[in-house]
Design an enzyme around this catalytic site. Structure first.
Site, PDB file in Angstrom:
ATOM      1  CE  LYS A  27      -3.814  -0.533   2.399  1.00 21.03           C
ATOM      2  NZ  LYS A  27      -4.398  -0.828   3.724  1.00 21.03           N
ATOM      3  NE  ARG A  98      -5.487   3.248   3.697  1.00 19.40           N
ATOM      4  CZ  ARG A  98      -5.585   3.375   2.376  1.00 19.40           C
ATOM      5  NH1 ARG A  98      -5.015   4.395   1.756  1.00 19.40           N
ATOM      6  NH2 ARG A  98      -6.224   2.466   1.680  1.00 19.40           N
ATOM      7  N   GLY A 107      -8.084  -7.061   4.198  1.00 20.96           N
ATOM      8  CA  GLY A 107      -8.991  -7.099   5.338  1.00 20.96           C
ATOM      9  C   GLY A 107      -8.467  -7.833   6.570  1.00 20.96           C
ATOM     10  CG  MET A 109      -2.899  -6.962   9.321  1.00 17.75           C
ATOM     11  SD  MET A 109      -1.249  -6.553   8.858  1.00 17.75           S
ATOM     12  CE  MET A 109      -1.417  -6.187   7.145  1.00 17.75           C
ATOM     13  NE  ARG A 371      -5.935  -5.078  -3.008  1.00 19.71           N
ATOM     14  CZ  ARG A 371      -6.500  -5.034  -1.816  1.00 19.71           C
ATOM     15  NH1 ARG A 371      -5.779  -4.839  -0.743  1.00 19.71           N
ATOM     16  NH2 ARG A 371      -7.799  -5.191  -1.670  1.00 19.71           N
ATOM     17  CG  HIS A 489      -3.522 -46.244  -2.016  1.00 22.29           C
ATOM     18  ND1 HIS A 489      -4.863 -46.363  -2.297  1.00 22.29           N
ATOM     19  CD2 HIS A 489      -2.863 -46.839  -3.031  1.00 22.29           C
ATOM     20  CE1 HIS A 489      -4.999 -47.039  -3.424  1.00 22.29           C
ATOM     21  NE2 HIS A 489      -3.801 -47.345  -3.872  1.00 22.29           N
ATOM     22  CD  GLU A 778      12.249 -46.508  -4.867  1.00 26.81           C
ATOM     23  OE1 GLU A 778      11.188 -45.947  -4.551  1.00 26.81           O
ATOM     24  OE2 GLU A 778      12.293 -47.527  -5.581  1.00 26.81           O
ATOM     25  CB  SER A 797      13.244 -42.554 -12.341  1.00 28.32           C
ATOM     26  OG  SER A 797      12.062 -41.893 -11.964  1.00 28.32           O
ATOM     27  CG  ASP A 802       9.671 -45.581  -1.240  1.00 24.83           C
ATOM     28  OD1 ASP A 802       9.322 -45.755  -0.061  1.00 24.83           O
ATOM     29  OD2 ASP A 802       9.231 -46.253  -2.199  1.00 24.83           O
ATOM     30  CB  CYS A 864       8.790 -40.833 -11.073  1.00 20.99           C
ATOM     31  SG  CYS A 864       9.563 -42.027  -9.972  1.00 20.99           S
ATOM     32  CE1 TYR A 884      11.173 -38.640 -16.012  1.00 25.27           C
ATOM     33  CE2 TYR A 884      13.167 -38.911 -17.313  1.00 25.27           C
ATOM     34  CZ  TYR A 884      12.234 -39.427 -16.431  1.00 25.27           C
ATOM     35  OH  TYR A 884      12.356 -40.694 -15.959  1.00 25.27           O
TER      36      TYR A 884
HETATM   37  P1  ADP Z   1      -7.775  -2.545   3.891  1.00 26.31           P
HETATM   38  O1  ADP Z   1      -6.344  -2.864   3.716  1.00 26.31           O
HETATM   39  O2  ADP Z   1      -8.487  -3.430   4.830  1.00 26.31           O
HETATM   40  O3  ADP Z   1      -8.477  -2.346   2.569  1.00 26.31           O
HETATM   41  P2  ADP Z   1      -7.478   0.296   4.009  1.00 26.31           P
HETATM   42  O4  ADP Z   1      -6.317   0.844   4.708  1.00 26.31           O
HETATM   43  O5  ADP Z   1      -7.364   0.226   2.544  1.00 26.31           O
HETATM   44  O6  ADP Z   1      -7.828  -1.109   4.618  1.00 26.31           O
HETATM   45  O7  ADP Z   1      -8.721   1.198   4.422  1.00 26.31           O
HETATM   46  C1  ADP Z   1     -10.051   0.780   4.386  1.00 26.31           C
HETATM   47  C2  ADP Z   1     -10.916   1.810   3.714  1.00 26.31           C
HETATM   48  O8  ADP Z   1     -10.751   3.118   4.243  1.00 26.31           O
HETATM   49  C3  ADP Z   1     -10.601   1.890   2.250  1.00 26.31           C
HETATM   50  O9  ADP Z   1     -11.777   1.551   1.541  1.00 26.31           O
HETATM   51  C4  ADP Z   1     -10.208   3.297   1.967  1.00 26.31           C
HETATM   52  O10 ADP Z   1     -10.880   3.778   0.853  1.00 26.31           O
HETATM   53  C5  ADP Z   1     -10.644   4.071   3.212  1.00 26.31           C
HETATM   54  N1  ADP Z   1      -9.618   5.063   3.545  1.00 26.31           N
HETATM   55  C6  ADP Z   1      -8.385   4.825   3.996  1.00 26.31           C
HETATM   56  N2  ADP Z   1      -7.680   5.962   4.132  1.00 26.31           N
HETATM   57  C7  ADP Z   1      -8.499   6.954   3.750  1.00 26.31           C
HETATM   58  C8  ADP Z   1      -8.332   8.371   3.645  1.00 26.31           C
HETATM   59  N3  ADP Z   1      -7.186   8.961   3.949  1.00 26.31           N
HETATM   60  N4  ADP Z   1      -9.379   9.073   3.207  1.00 26.31           N
HETATM   61  C9  ADP Z   1     -10.538   8.477   2.903  1.00 26.31           C
HETATM   62  N5  ADP Z   1     -10.742   7.165   2.963  1.00 26.31           N
HETATM   63  C10 ADP Z   1      -9.743   6.391   3.391  1.00 26.31           C
HETATM   64 MG    MG Z   2       9.228 -46.421  -4.182  1.00 25.31          MG
HETATM   65 MG    MG Z   3      -7.802  -1.310   1.085  1.00 25.64          MG
END
Ligand code: ADP
Ligand code: MG
Ligand code: MG
Length: 906
Positions: A27, A98, A107, A109, A371, A489, A778, A797, A802, A864, A884
């Site tokens: 990010k 963030r 989602g 963290m 991303r 198996h 083997e 091979s 084993d 193999c 191979y």
């Molecule tokens: P995650 O990694 O779980 O997507 P983010 O850090 O991307 O978490 O943030 C979650 C949401 O908060 C995102 O949808 C983003 O658009 C919004 N957000 C984060 N920072 C800002 C900001 N500075 N201004 C407005 N919206 C923000």
């Molecule tokens: Mg064998």
């Molecule tokens: Mg995000």
């Protein structure tokens, strides 16, 4: 470790770059990069992933002290660019804090928005914006997030709803309103007070009014979220190392909740499910980031085309759609044009499909994240090929863009996604062989065959499977076993057949007598429906709908590209013409392992086989073998014909003999009658075959040395088949492989038997065929003395199943007893039967190749074991110079891609 802990960005400048993702997280690196290429991004700064490690080493106080000056300076940097001041009630700056790791962990963290608000600042914000509702909406969101993420507010009981949500519902219900955005200012103000009280009551903490305290609390909480349960589990699933750490990005807030000219959304430059080049996404007017994903309000489509599609799926009329759910393209046409141009710019810049987050604040568009988007296997291949055709990436890059294991999805039938949502998960086992299976429960192999013949689809449920269950397995849609690991198996055979299998489902209790299986309190009977997801290991009650997987033209094109760059070729492990046929379709150029023992389980072959085993004299054995010879020869004709012009490596009889004899009284009685012996005699012989440790007992070449007539018969069957085909104008290329050799003398002895048998046969037939003679490496001793052994072999091979078993001393069939603990305790990182242990077992492979070629430079080397279809192991095989790899038919494309990737790497 970098000295610089904080990197700023804003206003078209940045100290970081896209290629600094290891340090700044995905990010943070992309926020910097977007600044550099002229995409509008609110200013901010990123604290490095190194600091995350420091945080866990040194603790909170030390790290706060280390960061203090840099963070203060960077906040000033934002203040200057935003023309506002952090904590100033007259003209406040608000920020988001963030998380962001090197690999995207969507989602997993935490993130906190609207930080910097307190009872004073909120008034200033209301005044400055002239929008009191917005100010208090932002404030209550902030208290809610802060309470949750930093102060640890949780539902009191596991199944309670979120405590803040409960309060919101109460407030809304007092006035009979449904949606969050229907709340008025008074209600929002009320929420702030109620939230703070709830926090105090439940956690004992007081919500901090001082913005600087808020900031440090949030930064530390984001670091802490690296170690939350979700994140740990996700890392484990995705193989992300803990040492990578998360970065923390702090940036100025922009607001999508300032009224009807504001909005927030998420979009993809292409379709992540199908790969189609179709800009798509969802947005919400007057909302903040999290709202779109959290599903509080139903988001609307960004493009008109997407909106039409969506309405059709939902059965919504065009009239209602246009009035109530207009796309962004229709509702905010100018902003849509800007968004569309920027998503295109980002995709072209990153040369890959982008997953982006944006916010519109009072008519101005901001990007908040981009991303490389996650995608399905189908989408992965299509996007790589499309980008290649569009000239955005070159051939080598296209190859590397595809994740080999994800090709699996393209090869097996799959569950209908919608149907899965409704399905009830009964239990989970190991995802032993991917695919989707649905059928009626049967417990015995012969029932599986019978029911199948009667037109039923069945799922075979067994405590464990043995080679005798093969026919039943092939008749079943899928296999569920209580015991056994990924190389049990059942798993190996199922993968070979491309058949769905869930193994080692420890929670199932099978009662063969009652013909029932009990899963977590639910008792299922023979004939009840069960569905298996071999890709996840999930077991569902009842029938879940499946559909055939489609192999698209892009897929074929990708494979052709792989062939262009690869050095190693890919063969298949196949015991039947059917398997060989499937593998050929997937591009196998030979058979790397043809096991002969499965052939003996055929109805007409098991009898003479048992006769041979139970005979007490050489003559008795030879009589039985004479009956087997034409039957085996027929099998070899089938397989050599199917693979005409390509090498077929046939392994001489390998398993311990007791696997072939009946262990139940009923079977033994039949046996006795057929052979004209007493039951006692049969039982005595069966007992005599019992070994304490059959895996290390009379098997492999030890059989051929003890009973050379078996080797003779098999040699004649193989070469006889080849002669027959040669007469018909085919080009058979048989290879005869001696298993389980540990000293060159074993191979030398078997070589003599094979050559003698060949000579005799060629004389009888008045015709010769070329064949190669090789051995399986083997046993560790074989690798250690490969230079001696190579003198007697045309090829090696590496039998890494084993070899792994014997190098680790882990019994493949019992490993499920302790492996889960080993993995949990990190005694070992991955199952060595799945992923080749390059450090240990790999050394033996490397040494085997080197030593072997030192005495025989022309020595062909292949692998193999099950590892031949596992991408990291395939790449290792390339590096140590194998010619191979050989794998199950359904892994051939995966191995081809991995081999090509190894060839184009660096
Ligand atoms: P995650 O990694 O779980 O997507 P983010 O850090 O991307 O978490 O943030 C979650 C949401 O908060 C995102 O949808 C983003 O658009 C919004 N957000 C984060 N920072 C800002 C900001 N500075 N201004 C407005 N919206 C923000
Ligand atoms: Mg064998
Ligand atoms: Mg995000």
């Amino acid at each position: 470790m970098s000295e610089k802990r904080v990197y700023t960005f804003g206003n078209g400048q940045a100290e970081g770059r896209a290629d600094m993702r290891n340090l700044l997280g995905g990010k943070g690196a992309n926020l910097a990069e977007m600044n550099l290429i002229g995409v509008p991004v609110p200013p901010g700064f990123t604290i490095t992933t190194d600091v995350c490690n420091e945080y866990f080493e040194k603790g909170k106080d030390d790290v706060v002290a280390l960061l203090k000056v840099d963070v203060e300076k960077s906040i000033h940097h934002i203040e200057k660019l935003m023309n506002s001041t952090f904590g100033d009630p007259e003209n406040p700056l608000l920020v988001s804090v963030r998380s962001g790791a090197r690999a995207s962990m969507p989602g997993m963290m935490d993130t906190i928005l609207n930080l910097g608000l307190n009872d004073e600042v909120v008034k200033g914000l209301a005044k400055k914006t002239g929008n009191e509702r917005f100010a208090y909406d932002s404030y209550r969101r902030f208290v809610q997030m802060y309470g949750d993420v930093v102060l640890g507010m949780k539902p009191v009981n596991k199944d309670d709803i979120d405590p803040f949500e409960a309060i919101i519902q109460k407030v809304k219900s007092l006035r009979g309103i449904v949606l969050d955005n229907e709340m008025n200012v008074e209600e929002l103000k009320q929420l702030v007070v109620l939230f703070k009280n709830a926090i105090k009551e439940q956690t004992g903490s007081v919500f901090p009014e001082n913005p600087v305290d808020q900031l440090w609390g949030a930064i530390c909480a984001v670091f802490d979220s690296w170690m939350n349960e979700r994140a740990i589990l996700y890392r484990k699933m995705e193989g992300i190392p803990q040492e990578w750490g998360t970065a923390v990005s702090v940036m100025a807030m922009v607001f999508g909740n300032m009224g009807d000219t504001s909005a927030t959304g998420v979009c993809f430059s292409r379709d992540a499910a199908t790969g189609e080049n179709r800009f798509n996404g969802e947005y919400l007017i007057n909302a903040q980031g999290e709202d779109v994903v959290a599903g509080i309000r139903t988001p609307q489509q960004i493009t008109k085309e997407g909106s039409l599609r969506w309405a059709k799926q939902q059965g919504i009329s065009e009239e209602i759609r246009a009035a109530k759910f207009p796309s962004m393209e229709e509702a905010m046409p100018e902003l849509y044009q800007q968004l569309n141009a920027l998503q295109d710019k980002l995709e072209k810049h990153y040369h890959d499909m982008q997953d982006m987050e944006f916010t519109v604040q009072e008519g101005k568009l901001w990007f908040l994240q981009t991303r490389n988007g996650k995608r399905t296997g189908t989408a992965m291949v299509k996007i790589a090929m499309d980008l290649l055709h569009e000239g955005l990436i070159d051939e080598k890059t296209a190859i590397q863009r595809c994740e080999p294991n994800k090709l699996d999805e393209l090869l097996h039938p799959v569950f209908d996604k919608e149907a899965l949502k409704e399905a009830k998960v009964l239990t989970r086992g190991l995802p032993a062989s991917p695919g989707a299976a649905c059928g009626q429960i049967v417990f015995f192999a012969d029932d599986a065959s019978k029911w199948h013949e009667d037109g039923h689809q069945v799922v075979m449920v067994r405590i464990e499977t043995s080679p005798e269950d093969l026919a039943g397995m092939s008749a079943a849609e899928g296999i569920l076993t209580a015991r056994g690991g990924m190389t049990s198996h059942a798993a190996v055979v199922a993968r070979g057949m491309g058949k769905c299998c869930v193994s080692g489902a420890g929670a199932i209790n099978i009662d063969y007598k009652a013909r029932t299986v009990e899963i977590d309190g639910t008792v299922l009977h023979e004939g009840d429906y069960l569905s298996l997801n071999g890709s996840t290991g999930e077991v569902y009650a009842g029938q879940v709908k499946t559909k055939e997987a489609e192999v698209s033209g892009d897929f074929a094109e990708l494979m052709a590209l792989c062939d262009k760059y690869t050095r190693m070729v890919v063969r298949t492990n196949a015991d039947t013409p059917h398997d060989a046929e499937v593998a050929k379709r997937f591009g196998a150029v030979g058979i790397g392992l043809c096991r002969t023992e499965h052939m003996f389980f055929d109805k007409d072959k098991i009898k003479p086989m048992r006769e041979m085993i139970l005979a007490d004299t050489k003559e008795g054995r030879e009589t039985a073998l004479a009956k087997l010879l034409p039957l085996q020869k027929k099998d070899f004709v089938g397989i050599l014909k199917c693979m005409d012009g390509q090498p077929v490596n046939i392994r001489l009889l390998d398993p311990p003999l007791h696997e072939f004899v009946p262990h139940d009284i009923k079977g033994q009685k039949v046996m006795a009658e057929e052979m004209g012996k007493s039951l006692a005699e049969i039982q005595q012989r069966v007992a005599a075959l019992q070994e304490v440790n059959p895996m290390l007992g009379l098997r492999g070449c030890r059989l051929g040395i003890t009973y050379p007539e078996i080797t003779t018969m098999q040699t004649k069957a193989i070469l006889g088949a080849a002669i027959e085909l040669k007469r018909q104008g085919y080009h058979p290329m048989p290879e005869i492989m001696v298993p389980l050799v540990g000293t060159y003398k074993e191979l030398k002895q078997q070589q003599a038997v094979i050559r003698a048998a060949a000579k005799e046969l060629f004389a009888e037939e008045g015709m010769e065929v070329d064949f190669k003679l090789g051995t399986m490496i083997e046993i560790p001793r074989a690798a250690l003395t490969a230079d001696e052994i190579a003198k007697y072999a045309d090829y090696f091979s590496f039998g890494t199943n084993d070899l792994t078993q014997m190098t680790f001393g882990y019994s493949r069939d019992d490993v499920a007893r302790f492996l889960p603990t080993y993995l949990d305790e990190k005694v070992i990182e991955v199952d060595p039967f799945q992923v080749l242990d390059q450090t240990g077992v790999g050394q033996l492979v490397e040494m085997g190749v080197k030593k072997g070629r030192s005495t025989k430079p022309t020595l062909k080397c292949g692998i193999c074991g099950e590892h031949g279809g596992e991408p990291s192991s395939v790449k290792f095989c390339h590096r140590v110079g194998l010619d191979y790899v050989s794998c199950s038919p359904f892994r051939v494309p995966i191995a081809r891609l991995a081999a090509a990737q190894a060839a184009v790497e660096k």
